[in-house]
Design a protein around this motif. Structure first.
Motif, PDB file in Angstrom:
ATOM      1  N   LEU A   1      -1.439 -16.565 -18.040  1.00  0.00           N
ATOM      2  CA  LEU A   1      -1.455 -16.960 -16.494  1.00  0.00           C
ATOM      3  C   LEU A   1      -1.917 -18.454 -16.356  1.00  0.00           C
ATOM      4  CD1 LEU A   1      -2.616 -13.778 -14.529  1.00  0.00           C
ATOM      5  CD2 LEU A   1      -0.153 -15.215 -14.399  1.00  0.00           C
ATOM      6  N   ARG A   2      -2.801 -18.861 -17.535  1.00  0.00           N
ATOM      7  CA  ARG A   2      -3.778 -20.092 -17.588  1.00  0.00           C
ATOM      8  C   ARG A   2      -2.752 -21.211 -18.207  1.00  0.00           C
ATOM      9  NH1 ARG A   2      -9.235 -17.537 -19.822  1.00  0.00           N
ATOM     10  NH2 ARG A   2      -9.878 -16.834 -17.982  1.00  0.00           N
ATOM     11  N   GLU A   3      -1.547 -20.633 -18.616  1.00  0.00           N
ATOM     12  CA  GLU A   3      -0.837 -21.740 -19.448  1.00  0.00           C
ATOM     13  C   GLU A   3       0.139 -22.724 -18.422  1.00  0.00           C
ATOM     14  OE1 GLU A   3       2.116 -19.466 -21.780  1.00  0.00           O
ATOM     15  OE2 GLU A   3       0.511 -18.749 -23.343  1.00  0.00           O
ATOM     16  N   VAL A   4      -0.034 -23.928 -18.979  1.00  0.00           N
ATOM     17  CA  VAL A   4       0.621 -24.886 -18.132  1.00  0.00           C
ATOM     18  C   VAL A   4       2.034 -24.624 -18.045  1.00  0.00           C
ATOM     19  CG1 VAL A   4       1.211 -27.316 -17.819  1.00  0.00           C
ATOM     20  CG2 VAL A   4      -1.104 -26.760 -18.350  1.00  0.00           C
ATOM     21  N   ASP A   5       2.736 -24.764 -17.071  1.00  0.00           N
ATOM     22  CA  ASP A   5       4.291 -24.637 -16.882  1.00  0.00           C
ATOM     23  C   ASP A   5       5.002 -26.147 -17.455  1.00  0.00           C
ATOM     24  OD1 ASP A   5       7.120 -24.561 -16.184  1.00  0.00           O
ATOM     25  OD2 ASP A   5       6.539 -23.082 -14.556  1.00  0.00           O
TER      26      ASP A   5
ATOM     27  N   THR B   1       6.559 -28.685 -15.400  1.00  0.00           N
ATOM     28  CA  THR B   1       5.682 -29.789 -14.635  1.00  0.00           C
ATOM     29  C   THR B   1       5.502 -30.897 -15.267  1.00  0.00           C
ATOM     30  OG1 THR B   1       3.580 -28.804 -14.898  1.00  0.00           O
ATOM     31  CG2 THR B   1       4.857 -27.691 -13.106  1.00  0.00           C
ATOM     32  N   LEU B   2       5.314 -31.204 -16.360  1.00  0.00           N
ATOM     33  CA  LEU B   2       4.830 -32.242 -17.172  1.00  0.00           C
ATOM     34  C   LEU B   2       5.880 -33.535 -17.189  1.00  0.00           C
ATOM     35  CD1 LEU B   2       3.198 -30.349 -20.465  1.00  0.00           C
ATOM     36  CD2 LEU B   2       2.151 -31.118 -17.967  1.00  0.00           C
ATOM     37  N   HIS B   3       6.983 -33.233 -16.698  1.00  0.00           N
ATOM     38  CA  HIS B   3       7.990 -34.291 -16.700  1.00  0.00           C
ATOM     39  C   HIS B   3       8.030 -34.988 -15.260  1.00  0.00           C
ATOM     40  CE1 HIS B   3       9.326 -33.037 -20.488  1.00  0.00           C
ATOM     41  NE2 HIS B   3       9.244 -31.803 -20.125  1.00  0.00           N
ATOM     42  N   PHE B   4       7.377 -34.550 -14.248  1.00  0.00           N
ATOM     43  CA  PHE B   4       7.132 -35.467 -13.099  1.00  0.00           C
ATOM     44  C   PHE B   4       6.048 -36.344 -13.071  1.00  0.00           C
ATOM     45  CE2 PHE B   4       9.540 -31.423 -12.153  1.00  0.00           C
ATOM     46  CZ  PHE B   4      10.495 -31.718 -11.466  1.00  0.00           C
ATOM     47  N   THR B   5       6.395 -37.581 -13.322  1.00  0.00           N
ATOM     48  CA  THR B   5       5.399 -38.676 -13.444  1.00  0.00           C
ATOM     49  C   THR B   5       5.349 -39.459 -12.213  1.00  0.00           C
ATOM     50  OG1 THR B   5       6.734 -40.220 -14.173  1.00  0.00           O
ATOM     51  CG2 THR B   5       6.021 -38.602 -15.678  1.00  0.00           C
ATOM     52  N   PRO B   6       4.446 -40.405 -11.982  1.00  0.00           N
ATOM     53  CA  PRO B   6       4.259 -41.358 -10.821  1.00  0.00           C
ATOM     54  C   PRO B   6       5.604 -42.324 -10.722  1.00  0.00           C
ATOM     55  CG  PRO B   6       2.350 -41.278 -12.291  1.00  0.00           C
ATOM     56  CD  PRO B   6       3.179 -40.752 -12.952  1.00  0.00           C
ATOM     57  N   TYR B   7       6.455 -42.532 -12.090  1.00  0.00           N
ATOM     58  CA  TYR B   7       7.562 -43.117 -12.058  1.00  0.00           C
ATOM     59  C   TYR B   7       8.818 -42.164 -11.883  1.00  0.00           C
ATOM     60  CZ  TYR B   7       3.761 -46.297 -13.731  1.00  0.00           C
ATOM     61  OH  TYR B   7       2.869 -46.773 -13.861  1.00  0.00           O
ATOM     62  N   GLY B   8       8.720 -41.067 -11.479  1.00  0.00           N
ATOM     63  CA  GLY B   8       9.828 -40.113 -11.319  1.00  0.00           C
ATOM     64  C   GLY B   8      10.118 -39.220 -12.743  1.00  0.00           C
ATOM     65  N   LEU B   9      11.096 -38.545 -12.949  1.00  0.00           N
ATOM     66  CA  LEU B   9      11.396 -37.785 -14.088  1.00  0.00           C
ATOM     67  C   LEU B   9      11.410 -38.748 -15.362  1.00  0.00           C
ATOM     68  CD1 LEU B   9      14.201 -35.598 -12.946  1.00  0.00           C
ATOM     69  CD2 LEU B   9      11.696 -34.852 -13.288  1.00  0.00           C
TER      70      LEU B   9
ATOM     71  N   LEU C   1       0.623 -24.707 -12.973  1.00  0.00           N
ATOM     72  CA  LEU C   1       0.506 -23.503 -13.774  1.00  0.00           C
ATOM     73  C   LEU C   1       1.816 -22.681 -13.441  1.00  0.00           C
ATOM     74  CD1 LEU C   1      -2.967 -22.302 -13.335  1.00  0.00           C
ATOM     75  CD2 LEU C   1      -2.039 -23.816 -15.185  1.00  0.00           C
ATOM     76  N   CYS C   2       2.498 -22.874 -12.341  1.00  0.00           N
ATOM     77  CA  CYS C   2       3.762 -22.118 -12.073  1.00  0.00           C
ATOM     78  C   CYS C   2       4.477 -22.961 -11.336  1.00  0.00           C
ATOM     79  CB  CYS C   2       3.226 -20.773 -11.243  1.00  0.00           C
ATOM     80  SG  CYS C   2       5.025 -19.952 -10.672  1.00  0.00           S
ATOM     81  N   TYR C   3       5.819 -23.826 -11.718  1.00  0.00           N
ATOM     82  CA  TYR C   3       6.625 -24.772 -11.206  1.00  0.00           C
ATOM     83  C   TYR C   3       7.028 -24.106  -9.656  1.00  0.00           C
ATOM     84  CZ  TYR C   3      10.220 -28.058 -10.571  1.00  0.00           C
ATOM     85  OH  TYR C   3      11.203 -28.816 -10.150  1.00  0.00           O
ATOM     86  N   ASP C   4       7.285 -22.748  -9.751  1.00  0.00           N
ATOM     87  CA  ASP C   4       7.780 -22.412  -8.529  1.00  0.00           C
ATOM     88  C   ASP C   4       7.209 -22.440  -7.365  1.00  0.00           C
ATOM     89  OD1 ASP C   4      10.078 -21.465 -10.117  1.00  0.00           O
ATOM     90  OD2 ASP C   4       9.220 -19.789 -10.357  1.00  0.00           O
ATOM     91  N   LEU C   5       5.786 -22.710  -7.467  1.00  0.00           N
ATOM     92  CA  LEU C   5       4.993 -22.659  -6.322  1.00  0.00           C
ATOM     93  C   LEU C   5       5.124 -23.949  -5.463  1.00  0.00           C
ATOM     94  CD1 LEU C   5       1.573 -21.373  -7.539  1.00  0.00           C
ATOM     95  CD2 LEU C   5       3.220 -20.138  -5.898  1.00  0.00           C
ATOM     96  N   PHE C   6       5.738 -25.102  -6.131  1.00  0.00           N
ATOM     97  CA  PHE C   6       5.865 -26.485  -5.622  1.00  0.00           C
ATOM     98  C   PHE C   6       7.043 -26.325  -4.512  1.00  0.00           C
ATOM     99  CE2 PHE C   6       4.571 -28.676  -9.850  1.00  0.00           C
ATOM    100  CZ  PHE C   6       3.288 -28.996  -9.179  1.00  0.00           C
ATOM    101  N   THR C   7       8.092 -25.484  -5.037  1.00  0.00           N
ATOM    102  CA  THR C   7       9.103 -25.050  -4.040  1.00  0.00           C
ATOM    103  C   THR C   7       8.757 -24.233  -2.782  1.00  0.00           C
ATOM    104  OG1 THR C   7      10.848 -25.038  -5.807  1.00  0.00           O
ATOM    105  CG2 THR C   7      11.252 -24.203  -3.768  1.00  0.00           C
TER     106      THR C   7
END
Length: 83
Positions: free
Chosen positions: A9-13, A16-24, A70-76
């Motif tokens: 549960l503590r692992e980074v999804d 999410t690491l590919h969304f940067t200030p400059y886009g994908l 931690l859970c990409y689906d939470l953004f949606t």
């Protein structure tokens, strides 16, 4: 539904690491991704005359948004609930 350990549960999804200030783009470190996502959600505020119930829900969604790391689906889910 599979049971997850606390460590899982503590692992980074990784998604999410590919969304940067400059886009994908290239993969950011988890620390940089968290800083960026907190900056994104921190830019938004409500006008002073917004009802207290709306303000509480807004703050609740801003809080949950940070866990998207931690859970990409939470953004949606936050985006849908914000509507």
């Amino acid at each position: 539904m599979e049971a997850l350990s606390l460590e899982e549960l503590r692992e980074v999804d990784a998604r999410t690491l590919h969304f940067t200030p400059y886009g994908l783009g290239g993969r950011m470190t988890p620390e940089d991704a968290l800083a960026f996502q907190q900056h994104v959600i921190g830019q938004h505020s409500l006008a002073d005359d917004v009802a207290e119930g709306t303000r509480q829900r807004f703050e609740q969604l801003r809080h949950v948004y940070r866990y998207g790391l931690l859970c990409y689906d939470l953004f949606t889910m936050v985006s849908d609930a914000a509507l």
